[in-house]
Enzyme design. Structure first.
Site, PDB file in Angstrom:
ATOM      1  N   ASP A 194     -24.330  23.720 -41.860  1.00 50.70           N
ATOM      2  CA  ASP A 194     -24.938  22.599 -41.068  1.00 50.70           C
ATOM      3  C   ASP A 194     -24.585  22.885 -40.137  1.00 50.70           C
ATOM      4  O   ASP A 194     -24.392  22.546 -39.360  1.00 50.70           O
ATOM      5  CB  ASP A 194     -24.528  21.273 -42.025  1.00 50.70           C
ATOM      6  N   LYS A 199     -18.815  23.980 -46.616  1.00 48.40           N
ATOM      7  CA  LYS A 199     -19.784  23.544 -45.436  1.00 48.40           C
ATOM      8  C   LYS A 199     -19.240  24.116 -45.001  1.00 48.40           C
ATOM      9  O   LYS A 199     -18.470  22.936 -44.363  1.00 48.40           O
ATOM     10  CB  LYS A 199     -20.607  22.744 -45.917  1.00 48.40           C
ATOM     11  N   LEU A 200     -20.238  24.400 -43.810  1.00 45.74           N
ATOM     12  CA  LEU A 200     -19.457  25.083 -42.060  1.00 45.74           C
ATOM     13  C   LEU A 200     -20.080  23.780 -41.683  1.00 45.74           C
ATOM     14  O   LEU A 200     -21.240  24.717 -41.565  1.00 45.74           O
ATOM     15  CB  LEU A 200     -19.206  25.494 -41.917  1.00 45.74           C
ATOM     16  N   LYS A 201     -19.715  23.607 -40.600  1.00 42.22           N
ATOM     17  CA  LYS A 201     -20.045  22.330 -39.465  1.00 42.22           C
ATOM     18  C   LYS A 201     -20.481  23.759 -38.691  1.00 42.22           C
ATOM     19  O   LYS A 201     -20.041  24.330 -38.031  1.00 42.22           O
ATOM     20  CB  LYS A 201     -19.967  21.726 -38.370  1.00 42.22           C
ATOM     21  N   SER A 250     -16.848  19.650 -46.868  1.00 41.84           N
ATOM     22  CA  SER A 250     -17.724  19.765 -44.919  1.00 41.84           C
ATOM     23  C   SER A 250     -15.916  19.544 -44.175  1.00 41.84           C
ATOM     24  O   SER A 250     -16.025  18.992 -43.570  1.00 41.84           O
ATOM     25  CB  SER A 250     -18.071  18.912 -44.503  1.00 41.84           C
ATOM     26  N   GLU A 266     -28.040  23.694 -44.485  1.00 38.25           N
ATOM     27  CA  GLU A 266     -28.845  22.419 -43.857  1.00 38.25           C
ATOM     28  C   GLU A 266     -29.226  21.996 -43.007  1.00 38.25           C
ATOM     29  O   GLU A 266     -28.655  22.600 -42.026  1.00 38.25           O
ATOM     30  CB  GLU A 266     -27.470  21.688 -44.025  1.00 38.25           C
ATOM     31  N   GLY A 276     -22.541  13.121 -47.475  1.00 42.69           N
ATOM     32  CA  GLY A 276     -21.207  11.819 -47.309  1.00 42.69           C
ATOM     33  C   GLY A 276     -20.965  11.813 -46.335  1.00 42.69           C
ATOM     34  O   GLY A 276     -21.569  12.403 -45.133  1.00 42.69           O
ATOM     35  N   LYS A 327     -27.880  11.306 -49.359  1.00 41.13           N
ATOM     36  CA  LYS A 327     -27.671   9.761 -49.578  1.00 41.13           C
ATOM     37  C   LYS A 327     -27.972   8.500 -49.313  1.00 41.13           C
ATOM     38  O   LYS A 327     -29.086   7.961 -48.840  1.00 41.13           O
ATOM     39  CB  LYS A 327     -27.178  10.009 -48.066  1.00 41.13           C
ATOM     40  N   ASP A 356     -31.593  17.425 -44.560  1.00 41.39           N
ATOM     41  CA  ASP A 356     -30.762  16.020 -44.750  1.00 41.39           C
ATOM     42  C   ASP A 356     -31.130  14.897 -43.553  1.00 41.39           C
ATOM     43  O   ASP A 356     -31.937  14.422 -44.613  1.00 41.39           O
ATOM     44  CB  ASP A 356     -29.516  16.694 -43.913  1.00 41.39           C
TER      45      ASP A 356
HETATM   46  O1  OSB Z   1     -24.219  15.818 -41.588  1.00 41.88           O
HETATM   47  O2  OSB Z   1     -23.358  15.834 -43.822  1.00 41.88           O
HETATM   48  C1  OSB Z   1     -23.848  15.540 -42.611  1.00 41.88           C
HETATM   49  C2  OSB Z   1     -20.767  13.771 -41.341  1.00 41.88           C
HETATM   50  C3  OSB Z   1     -21.057  12.462 -40.776  1.00 41.88           C
HETATM   51  C4  OSB Z   1     -22.778  12.577 -40.282  1.00 41.88           C
HETATM   52  C5  OSB Z   1     -23.471  13.680 -41.075  1.00 41.88           C
HETATM   53  C6  OSB Z   1     -22.704  14.398 -42.055  1.00 41.88           C
HETATM   54  C7  OSB Z   1     -21.050  14.007 -42.141  1.00 41.88           C
HETATM   55  C8  OSB Z   1     -20.589  15.210 -42.729  1.00 41.88           C
HETATM   56  C9  OSB Z   1     -19.744  15.400 -43.400  1.00 41.88           C
HETATM   57  O3  OSB Z   1     -20.786  16.470 -42.705  1.00 41.88           O
HETATM   58  C10 OSB Z   1     -19.630  14.734 -45.491  1.00 41.88           C
HETATM   59  C11 OSB Z   1     -18.331  13.889 -45.723  1.00 41.88           C
HETATM   60  O4  OSB Z   1     -16.976  14.459 -45.413  1.00 41.88           O
HETATM   61  O5  OSB Z   1     -18.363  12.621 -45.224  1.00 41.88           O
HETATM   62 MG    MG Z   2     -25.724  16.894 -43.194  1.00 45.66          MG
END
Ligand code: OSB
Ligand code: MG
Length: 377
Positions: free
Chosen positions: A196, A169-171, A144, A221, A298, A270, A246
């Site tokens: 995401d 995965k790109l935020k 991510s 996501e 994660g 999760k 999520d």
């Molecule tokens: O939305 O998946 C998420 C990190 C913190 C809060 C929410 C998210 C995330 C990540 C990071 O996308 C995932 C990781 O590398 O732990």
């Molecule tokens: Mg997420």
């Protein structure tokens, strides 16, 4: 027949609750905010001559879900830990049942319940994955990537693809979405790619969200609000790209409603968001019944939360790469001795001893603990 030490009920003799602060090597930005350090409540349960570990995935601000470090610590200290210390439990499901009538606080509940899974497995001398019912021997992972300048993101994608990660995965956030996808798809036309949004869009963004259909994403996501399954149903009916939920899935009932209504076509599991492994398994089993793929998310966990996640990933329906990337991409030093590092996009299952299979680095943990308290009967 059972000897006294193998009696079926395990007494939780005491608990330790810590708060640690671990700097991140690089700030991690998503649509809700920027993390510069992982602040994590750590739970240690003691009993049967063993120690079980877990962490709460809560963060400082309620920008992912309503829980925070403060609320999670208070709930554990004042309610959950006093309810389990000095008590006997035959299995972790009994802890989930004890906590069930109390609403919300899934992250706090998860930390206590997951620490008990680890303790229970250790007392039995078995790896956690086996008690969870895992069947997979290989755990495929993606990565991510937080929000960054586009040139930096392109370099990161190249770097992590070269390392073997199975999905990028790109935020994204409003105004940093289609331009980013244009740039990444131009250089990497064939990689497994997802975005995401962490709930940053609304149905008013429908034209932009429809344009995402042009980028052959594995899924989008959590595009819409964390508490709005209804709008996700409408959005999914208007998109070709699958929606992956999520934040929307905080309980088993949330998952049932999402699957029954068609709010999404994948679920990210999760355990730390769902109140622990017991509910995570129930969500997994429901998705299996619906033939809906799941993958393990994660929350920038330390090695303790990472180890829990990796064991959970061995369940059969985890058919898509998870987010448990190498610990070294976040932390210079981790609180566990074993480095949890991927190789060719696979994350080895930690099995250094029973339970979650990692060893606490107590000296380092002490050096980064801002508080530590013991709860006794
Ligand atoms: O939305 O998946 C998420 C990190 C913190 C809060 C929410 C998210 C995330 C990540 C990071 O996308 C995932 C990781 O590398 O732990
Ligand atoms: Mg997420």
């Amino acid at each position: 027949m059972s000897s006294p030490s193998l009696r079926s009920d395990l007494l939780i003799e005491s608990a330790e609750l810590r708060l640690i602060e671990l700097p991140l090597l690089n700030p991690f930005t998503y649509s809700g905010g920027t993390q510069v350090k992982r602040v994590a409540p750590i739970v240690v349960l003691r009993g049967g001559g063993c120690e079980g570990y877990a962490e709460s995935v809560a963060d400082v601000l309620p920008d992912y879900l309503p829980e925070t470090i403060v609320s999670s610590m208070m709930m554990m200290r004042d309610v959950l830990l006093p309810a389990v210390v000095g008590k006997r439990f035959a299995n972790p499901q009994q802890i989930e049942r004890l906590f069930r009538p109390w609403r919300g606080h899934q992250m706090a509940k998860a930390a206590v319940e997951m620490a008990f899974w680890d303790l229970w497995a250790k007392v039995r001398g078995l790896p956690l994955w086996q008690l969870l019912g895992g069947t997979r021997s290989e755990v495929e992972v993606g990565i991510s990537l937080g929000i960054n300048e586009i040139p930096q993101t392109l370099q990161q994608v190249a770097h992590y693809i070269q390392q073997g990660y199975r999905r990028i995965k790109l935020k994204v956030k409003a105004g940093h979405d289609l331009n980013l996808l244009d740039a990444v798809r131009a250089e990497f036309p064939n990689i497994h790619l997802s975005v995401d949004a962490n709930s940053c869009y609304t149905l008013a963004d429908l034209p932009m969200l429809r344009s995402m259909d042009d980028y052959r994403l594995d899924y989008i996501e959590q595009p819409l609000a964390w508490n709005d399954l209804h709008d996700h149903v409408r959005l999914q009916s208007m998109l070709r790209t699958p929606i992956c939920l999520d934040e929307s899935i905080a309980t088993l009932a949330d998952c049932r409603k999402a699957l029954q209504s068609g709010a999404g076509r994948l679920i990210t599991i999760k355990a730390g968001r769902l109140g622990g492994h017991t509910v995570a398994k129930q969500v997994h089993d429901l998705c299996l019944a619906y033939d809906v793929p799941v993958w393990c998310g994660g929350m920038t966990e330390t090695g303790i939360g990472r180890a829990h996640n990796i064991h959970l990933c061995t369940l059969e329906q985890f058919s898509r790469p998870g987010d448990t990337s190498s610990s070294s991409r976040y932390f210079e030093r981790d609180i566990v001795v074993e480095r949890l590092e991927t190789s060719d996009g696979l994350m080895p299952i930690p099995t250094n001893g029973a339970g979650i299979g990692v060893t606490m680095d107590w000296d380092f943990l002490d050096s980064i603990s801002s508080s530590a308290e013991t709860i006794r009967p």
